[in-house]
Design a protein around this motif. Structure first.
Motif, PDB file in Angstrom:
ATOM      1  N   LEU A  23      -4.945  22.473  40.925  1.00  0.00           N
ATOM      2  CA  LEU A  23      -3.501  22.712  40.837  1.00  0.00           C
ATOM      3  C   LEU A  23      -3.207  24.002  40.080  1.00  0.00           C
ATOM      4  N   ILE A  24      -3.952  24.236  39.002  1.00  0.00           N
ATOM      5  CA  ILE A  24      -3.778  25.474  38.239  1.00  0.00           C
ATOM      6  C   ILE A  24      -4.092  26.680  39.110  1.00  0.00           C
TER       7      ILE A  24
ATOM      8  N   THR B 163      -4.027  26.883  42.393  1.00  0.00           N
ATOM      9  CA  THR B 163      -2.991  27.007  43.421  1.00  0.00           C
ATOM     10  C   THR B 163      -1.752  27.676  42.844  1.00  0.00           C
ATOM     11  N   ARG B 164      -1.370  27.271  41.653  1.00  0.00           N
ATOM     12  CA  ARG B 164      -0.187  27.868  41.012  1.00  0.00           C
ATOM     13  C   ARG B 164      -0.420  29.339  40.697  1.00  0.00           C
ATOM     14  N   ARG B 165      -1.632  29.683  40.243  1.00  0.00           N
ATOM     15  CA  ARG B 165      -1.959  31.100  39.986  1.00  0.00           C
ATOM     16  C   ARG B 165      -1.808  31.923  41.248  1.00  0.00           C
TER      17      ARG B 165
ATOM     18  N   GLU C   8       0.088  31.251  43.810  1.00  0.00           N
ATOM     19  CA  GLU C   8       1.516  31.360  44.126  1.00  0.00           C
ATOM     20  C   GLU C   8       2.182  32.434  43.265  1.00  0.00           C
ATOM     21  N   ILE C   9       1.852  32.454  41.977  1.00  0.00           N
ATOM     22  CA  ILE C   9       2.428  33.452  41.072  1.00  0.00           C
ATOM     23  C   ILE C   9       1.999  34.851  41.485  1.00  0.00           C
TER      24      ILE C   9
END
Length: 74
Positions: A30-31, A33-35, A37-38
């Protein structure tokens, strides 16, 4: 396809150590994936800035705008 309930049942059959490992793996994914996206959002914003679609703002202006947005969302 496995349902959410089936996945939970399968996970509950794992030993506690493996359940904890699974939690860490999911958190890390999840981390990551979020990176990603950012990073993608940053690329889009930089491209928009270079194309003149975004204007320069002072730090004070940005903070004021963020506070306004936060107050509106309450």
């Amino acid at each position: 396809m496995v349902t959410f309930e089936q996945a939970l049942d399968t996970i509950s059959q794992l030993p506690p150590e493996q359940q904890e490992m699974l939690i860490e793996i999911i958190k890390n994914r999840l981390i990551e994936t979020r990176r990603q996206e950012i990073a993608q959002d940053a690329k889009v914003a930089i491209a928009a800035f270079h194309q003149g679609q975004l204007s320069h703002q002072s730090v004070a202006e940005v903070i004021t705008e963020l506070r306004t947005i936060l107050l509106e969302s309450e």
